[in-house]
Design a protein around this motif. Structure first.
Motif, short mmCIF file in Angstrom:
data_model
loop_
_atom_site.label_atom_id
_atom_site.label_comp_id
_atom_site.label_asym_id
_atom_site.label_seq_id
_atom_site.Cartn_x
_atom_site.Cartn_y
_atom_site.Cartn_z
N VAL A 170 0.87 -1.19 0.00
CA VAL A 170 0.00 0.00 0.00
C VAL A 170 0.90 1.23 0.00
CG1 VAL A 170 -1.73 1.33 1.26
CG2 VAL A 170 -1.88 -1.17 1.21
N VAL A 171 0.60 2.17 -0.89
CA VAL A 171 1.33 3.44 -0.95
C VAL A 171 0.34 4.57 -0.70
CG1 VAL A 171 2.79 4.97 -2.31
CG2 VAL A 171 2.95 2.47 -2.63
N GLY B 178 -3.89 11.61 2.02
CA GLY B 178 -4.55 10.33 2.21
C GLY B 178 -4.83 9.60 0.91
N ARG B 179 -4.38 10.16 -0.23
CA ARG B 179 -4.61 9.52 -1.52
C ARG B 179 -3.84 8.20 -1.60
NH1 ARG B 179 -2.50 11.68 -5.55
NH2 ARG B 179 -4.07 11.46 -7.21
N THR C 22 -10.83 16.68 -0.37
CA THR C 22 -10.18 15.99 0.75
C THR C 22 -10.89 16.36 2.04
OG1 THR C 22 -8.04 16.05 -0.38
CG2 THR C 22 -8.02 15.66 1.99
N LYS C 23 -11.42 15.37 2.71
CA LYS C 23 -12.13 15.65 3.95
C LYS C 23 -11.16 16.10 5.04
CE LYS C 23 -16.06 12.57 3.18
NZ LYS C 23 -16.88 11.46 3.73
N GLN C 24 -11.68 16.96 5.88
CA GLN C 24 -10.85 17.47 6.97
C GLN C 24 -10.43 16.32 7.87
OE1 GLN C 24 -12.71 20.56 9.21
NE2 GLN C 24 -10.90 21.03 10.41
N ARG D 136 -8.13 7.85 0.57
CA ARG D 136 -8.95 8.27 -0.57
C ARG D 136 -8.57 7.50 -1.82
NH1 ARG D 136 -8.67 14.41 -2.16
NH2 ARG D 136 -8.11 13.81 -4.26
N LEU D 137 -9.55 6.97 -2.53
CA LEU D 137 -9.30 6.18 -3.73
C LEU D 137 -9.80 6.88 -4.99
CD1 LEU D 137 -8.27 3.47 -4.86
CD2 LEU D 137 -10.56 2.54 -4.48
#
Length: 596
Positions: A268-269, A275-276, A470-472, A453-454
């Motif tokens: 996982v990267v 958070g992407r 992007t959510k806080q 996030r995807l």
């Protein structure tokens, strides 16, 4: 003189009576027919007319084009090409019919001739086509998913009852690259995995409809109304996945799994500041063009579906918790015995040692279970549980992929005498690779946890783009605590137990993990080896988590470190991250070093 008529007679002959009866019946029949005609023409003209129209009407759906699935750079991971199903209304197939040739000649065509020509265009046996065209079905498939060119040739034959129904065919240009994330469709177009399934309502669009009327010969009436409701094509979905990094990670983890004869592996990267998910690779990924060639339990994204005991990578959470709670600091001193016993439970380390005077950084750097329990027992049971939850353990990340598991984190009141301590070093708890990566992202992002996030954006058919905001994030620990943990992670790589993760030109922080893997029938039958790290440490940009399930070999040789350094290096170069500046953190591992 005798009477003219016999006594009691009517004076009307039998023939006359029959004539009168016949006239009466005829009048009655005319009356009934007239009444019916009045009912039809005077009272219900619209109903009968509509019935006639309904009898002549035909309609078929128009399939929308499914939206694309795109990578972060706009490359196509899944797309649809237009195709047509050739269908027939068998009741409208005539033994012979008239058609106009391209030379404007009116010719008569028999059913057998039509079958031969249609079979030739479709490349199918004539007997098979004849069977498809014979019967009483109002809707029957003759051929599926033919090209637009074939469709044009079929329709130019002018065969009554033959209709070309628009549809689409899904293709995956990148094959297995990101296959478990993209997903796939069944042969009949149903979404079965990945984003194809979770975003099916967005990708699929809305079907349209075409309605027309036919004559007795089965040919559309040109002067009759033709209604068309256009299909609305699907919206495209752009992922955060970088195709190049995804491909590289898949190659590296597959190679390591093969080398160590492991059951499976994953990478996982994560981008620390957003958070992407730049990549979520696994050693065996399905090719969505032919998913049946991959075993079912490997078709989904193992980064979110496979939960395992993380082992020592979990110690990072314990360190962050005791520091944030003010119970210890990186340089706090602990007298660590070879075996530490508390509440009747004894703990030892993976290496032999006598009683040592260690710093908290040294306990973490050399992955000592004994010292971790000594530090972690300062937290109450409820605090241990709460801190795991704050870092996202025991909760689904919410990424739009099917089959995500929340892992296993029992409530503290259900912990037994040993589990209350083993959770401090990653046993008695199970989590996914993405959950682990997200916990480290929190530290890399100076204590602020972001939802992984995807999806980057949704793109409508007309090109209108809707970015996913992007959510806080949620602050889990203070910036100061996060920095202290970063220093401990960097010291672990620079001077302690994770030196194999060192990289030229970049400062790296990270932690190894090794846990026993539970078998299907109880007990343990192998190990789970992992490494999670971040770089560059002066300002961490990316987190990489590598997991190997049941690798074979010596416990000290089944490391995930080499895969980490390869993937992290490729990621940093792909995104043009400058080489590190400043000096690495070198926290003292022993109390004596601190006093020098």
């Amino acid at each position: 003189m005798a009477p003219k008529y016999p006594q009691g007679g009517t004076g009307v002959s039998t023939g006359t009576k029959r004539l009168r009866i016949g006239l009466a019946m005829m009048l009655l029949l005319l009356l009934v027919l007239g009444g019916r005609l009045f009912q039809i023409q005077g009272l219900d003209p619209d109903g009968m007319a509509q019935a006639a129209v309904d009898n002549r009407s035909r309609s078929f759906p128009v399939a929308p084009l499914r939206g694309d699935v795109l990578g972060a750079e706009g490359n196509v991971l899944a797309t649809s090409v237009q195709r047509f199903h050739i269908t027939v209304d068998q009741q409208n197939v005539l033994d012979e019919f008239k058609r106009i040739t391209p030379d404007n000649e009116l010719v008569t065509v028999t059913k057998d001739e039509a079958v031969q020509k249609l079979a030739s265009v479709l490349g199918k046996p004539a007997d098979e086509v004849k069977d498809d065209m014979t019967g009483n079905d109002r809707f029957h498939y003759v051929a599926k998913s033919v090209s637009p060119a074939v469709r044009d040739k079929v329709m130019n034959l002018g065969i009554p009852g033959i209709v070309a129904q628009a549809t689409s065919e899904r293709t995956y240009p990148s094959g297995a690259v990101g296959g478990s994330i993209v997903g796939y469709l069944s042969s009949d177009g149903n979404a079965l995995g990945g984003v194809e399934l979770t975003k099916d309502d967005v990708l699929s669009g809305k079907p349209g409809k075409i309605s027309y009327q036919i004559g007795a010969d089965g040919i559309p009436i040109p002067t009759a109304p033709r209604k068309e409701k256009p299909a609305v094509d699907g919206t495209s979905v752009q992922l955060t996945i970088n195709q190049d990094i995804q491909w590289f990670a898949q190659q590296k983890i597959a190679s390591q799994v093969e080398r160590l004869n492991a059951e499976w592996g994953s990478v996982v990267v994560l981008e620390a500041e957003t958070g992407r998910i730049a990549a979520m690779a696994q050693s065996q990924a399905p090719d969505p063009n032919k998913p049946g060639e991959t075993r079912p339990d490997r078709r989904q994204a193992l980064g979110v579906t496979a939960a395992f005991e993380p082992g020592s990578t979990e110690k990072m959470i314990t360190m962050a918790a005791v520091i944030e709670e003010g119970l210890a600091g990186p340089l706090s001193e602990f007298t660590v015995p070879p075996t530490y016993t508390v509440d009747g439970q004894s703990f030892s380390d993976a290496f032999e040692h006598g009683t040592q005077e260690r710093t908290l950084a040294g306990i973490f750097g050399d992955s000592m279970n004994t010292g971790t329990v000594m530090a972690g027992e300062k937290l109450t049971k409820q605090q241990r549980y709460d801190w795991l939850r704050k870092f996202g353990i025991g909760k689904e990340t919410g990424v739009p992929l099917p089959g995500e598991t929340a892992g296993i984190l029992a409530k503290p009141e259900n912990w037994d005498a040993r589990q209350q301590y083993t959770v401090l070093f990653g046993q008695g708890v199970a989590q996914t690779a993405l959950q682990t990566a997200a916990a480290y992202q929190t530290i890399a992002n100076d204590g602020v946890k972001l939802k992984p996030r995807l999806i980057d954006a949704y793109i409508e058919p007309d090109g209108t783009r809707h970015e996913v905001e992007t959510k806080q994030g949620t602050r889990v620990v203070s910036n100061e605590t996060a920095q202290k943990v970063q220093d401990m992670l960097e010291t672990t790589v620079a001077d302690a137990g994770a030196q194999l993760a060192q990289m030229e030109s970049y400062r790296v922080g990270g932690k190894t993990g090794t846990a026993e893997a539970p078998g299907e029938h109880g007990g343990y039958d192998g190990y789970t080896a992992s490494f999670v790290g971040m770089a560059p440490m002066e300002d961490p940009k990316y987190v990489v988590a590598v997991t190997l399930q049941r690798p074979q070999g010596d416990i000290y040789g089944i490391t995930a470190g080499p895969t980490f350094t390869a993937v992290m290096g490729h990621t940093l170069h792909t995104f043009d991250v400058p080489p590190s500046t400043g000096k690495p953190a070198h926290l003292p591992l022993f109390a004596s070093e601190k006093r020098e």
